[in-house]
Design a protein around this motif. Structure first.
Motif, mmCIF file in Angstrom:
data_model
loop_
_atom_site.group_PDB
_atom_site.id
_atom_site.type_symbol
_atom_site.label_atom_id
_atom_site.label_comp_id
_atom_site.label_asym_id
_atom_site.label_seq_id
_atom_site.Cartn_x
_atom_site.Cartn_y
_atom_site.Cartn_z
ATOM 1 N N ALA A 131 1.114 -1.367 -0.093
ATOM 2 C CA ALA A 131 -0.176 0.170 0.034
ATOM 3 C C ALA A 131 0.698 1.218 0.125
ATOM 4 N N LEU A 132 0.504 1.933 -1.404
ATOM 5 C CA LEU A 132 1.794 3.243 -1.504
ATOM 6 C C LEU A 132 0.556 4.567 -1.202
ATOM 7 N N GLN A 133 1.196 5.410 -0.244
ATOM 8 C CA GLN A 133 0.731 6.738 0.058
ATOM 9 C C GLN A 133 1.687 8.140 -0.550
ATOM 10 N N PHE A 134 1.433 8.569 -1.537
ATOM 11 C CA PHE A 134 1.743 9.697 -2.200
ATOM 12 C C PHE A 134 1.407 10.991 -1.441
ATOM 13 N N SER A 135 2.630 11.953 -1.102
ATOM 14 C CA SER A 135 2.288 12.906 -0.357
ATOM 15 C C SER A 135 1.803 14.015 -1.467
ATOM 16 N N GLY A 136 2.303 14.291 -2.535
ATOM 17 C CA GLY A 136 2.131 15.632 -2.995
ATOM 18 C C GLY A 136 3.470 16.065 -3.681
ATOM 19 N N GLN A 137 4.336 16.038 -2.843
ATOM 20 C CA GLN A 137 5.572 16.725 -2.455
ATOM 21 C C GLN A 137 6.314 15.942 -3.257
ATOM 22 N N SER A 138 7.872 16.866 -4.462
ATOM 23 C CA SER A 138 8.565 16.246 -5.012
ATOM 24 C C SER A 138 10.005 16.770 -4.681
ATOM 25 N N THR A 139 10.723 15.711 -4.138
ATOM 26 C CA THR A 139 11.995 15.558 -3.700
ATOM 27 C C THR A 139 12.992 15.952 -4.900
ATOM 28 N N MET A 140 14.876 16.911 -4.311
ATOM 29 C CA MET A 140 15.448 16.535 -5.622
ATOM 30 C C MET A 140 15.880 15.893 -6.306
ATOM 31 N N LYS A 141 15.618 14.291 -5.606
ATOM 32 C CA LYS A 141 15.759 13.472 -6.704
ATOM 33 C C LYS A 141 14.300 12.159 -7.219
ATOM 34 N N SER A 142 12.951 13.253 -7.114
ATOM 35 C CA SER A 142 11.998 13.112 -7.651
ATOM 36 C C SER A 142 12.775 12.786 -9.704
ATOM 37 N N ILE A 143 11.191 12.225 -10.749
ATOM 38 C CA ILE A 143 11.674 12.288 -11.516
ATOM 39 C C ILE A 143 12.193 13.777 -12.220
ATOM 40 N N LYS A 144 10.221 14.337 -11.570
ATOM 41 C CA LYS A 144 10.165 15.349 -12.340
ATOM 42 C C LYS A 144 10.915 16.692 -12.137
ATOM 43 N N ALA A 145 11.748 16.505 -10.456
ATOM 44 C CA ALA A 145 12.502 17.429 -10.544
ATOM 45 C C ALA A 145 13.901 17.465 -11.126
ATOM 46 N N VAL A 146 13.970 16.253 -11.592
ATOM 47 C CA VAL A 146 15.188 16.447 -12.245
ATOM 48 C C VAL A 146 14.931 17.145 -13.946
ATOM 49 N N LEU A 147 13.667 16.299 -14.499
ATOM 50 C CA LEU A 147 13.489 16.949 -16.119
ATOM 51 C C LEU A 147 12.989 18.813 -15.955
ATOM 52 N N GLU A 148 12.560 18.938 -14.623
ATOM 53 C CA GLU A 148 12.573 20.621 -14.472
ATOM 54 C C GLU A 148 14.094 21.232 -14.014
ATOM 55 N N ASN A 149 14.808 20.437 -13.902
ATOM 56 C CA ASN A 149 16.251 20.915 -13.085
ATOM 57 C C ASN A 149 17.056 21.986 -14.234
#
Length: 282
Positions: A131-149
């Motif tokens: 069971a996974l729960q997602f906070s909706g927050q991004s960390t610096m290693k997330s794919i989202k952060a890497v692509l936006e860096n």
């Protein structure tokens, strides 16, 4: 002959849903023995994942993996498309950092993808459900952060759900708002996304000549930094597709691979689990 392995890139949706029930409430994901690995991995948002890949070995088996950014579960491992087990937060960080360390030291980890995958399965704790729960927050290693860096790339990935898990649509940053260029990028991403391991090097080159090229002991990496995608090619065939691009990170932002108290000398396919060291007490 060296065992041929392939990593199949999952370019995934950015909204979390229940693997078996698409109308489940956002922010949670229940994975069971009946869950399909690709459906699950497509369901994990970019801000909640550090990486996603699938390894195809010469015997036809698969090992799929998704690293997670927050919560007690560090990563989820699948065998032959079905849930196998999980990594702890410390294990997942070591798995990420050690492969990044190897890549940054000019030994691209995917050349030994089969060995890394075998050790990943050995390290995983078998689990009948997760069971996974997602906070909706991004960390610096997330794919989202890497692509936006800005140091790594100027594009933001918005991935389209559909029958083709490799199809991706990227929206350019405000600095790249030219309509024709955007259409070209979308066309290129669609064509690149249709390629799979086993396709010929010529087919890849026909879609788009590499924007960057790295020669390895085992093959070459044809990279597309504009799209944050790279292809490992060997013996005239695509062996690997990966997101995010570890080569790109190693060159532009290697600090993303750093994890405190890592025993870097143990960062090998067989010993990476030993790289996790307890934080010294003050």
């Amino acid at each position: 002959m060296r065992t041929v392995t392939a990593i199949t890139l999952f370019l995934l949706a950015s909204t979390a849903v229940r693997a078996e029930e698409p109308e489940s409430r956002p922010g949670s994901l229940q994975i069971t023995a009946q869950s399909d690995a690709r459906t699950v991995i497509r369901s994990i948002p970019e801000e909640a994942a550090t990486e996603r890949f699938e390894v195809l070995t010469s015997n036809g088996g698969t090992v799929s993996y998704v690293g997670l950014t927050d919560g007690p579960t560090g990563g989820v491992v699948f065998k032959d498309g079905k849930l196998y087990g999980t990594l702890t937060r410390a294990q997942a960080e070591a798995f990420y950092s050690c492969r990044g360390y190897a890549t940054a030291r000019h030994h691209y980890w995917a050349q030994e993808a089969g060995r890394w995958a075998d050790s990943l399965v050995r390290a995983a704790q078998p689990a009948p459900e997760v069971a996974l729960q997602f906070s909706g927050q991004s960390t610096m290693k997330s794919i989202k952060a890497v692509l936006e860096n800005p140091a790594i790339g100027q594009v933001k990935a918005l991935v389209e759900m559909g029958t083709n898990p490799f199809k991706v649509v990227k929206v350019l940053s405000k600095a790249r708002s030219d309509h024709r260029q955007r259409e070209f990028d979308e066309d290129m991403l669609e064509e690149l996304g249709e390629l799979v391991p086993g396709d010929s090097e010529q087919r890849l080159a026909d879609v788009l000549r590499p924007q960057d090229l790295t020669f390895l002991e085992q093959g070459i990496v044809m990279a597309y930094p504009r799209y944050s995608v790279e292809f490992l090619v060997n013996d005239g065939k695509i062996q690997a597709l990966q997101q995010p691009s570890f080569l790109q990170i190693a060159r532009a932002k290697p600090a993303l691979f750093y994890a405190p108290n890592t025993l870097w000398s143990s960062c090998t396919p067989e010993k990476w689990v030993e790289a996790v060291r307890a934080v010294p007490r003050g």
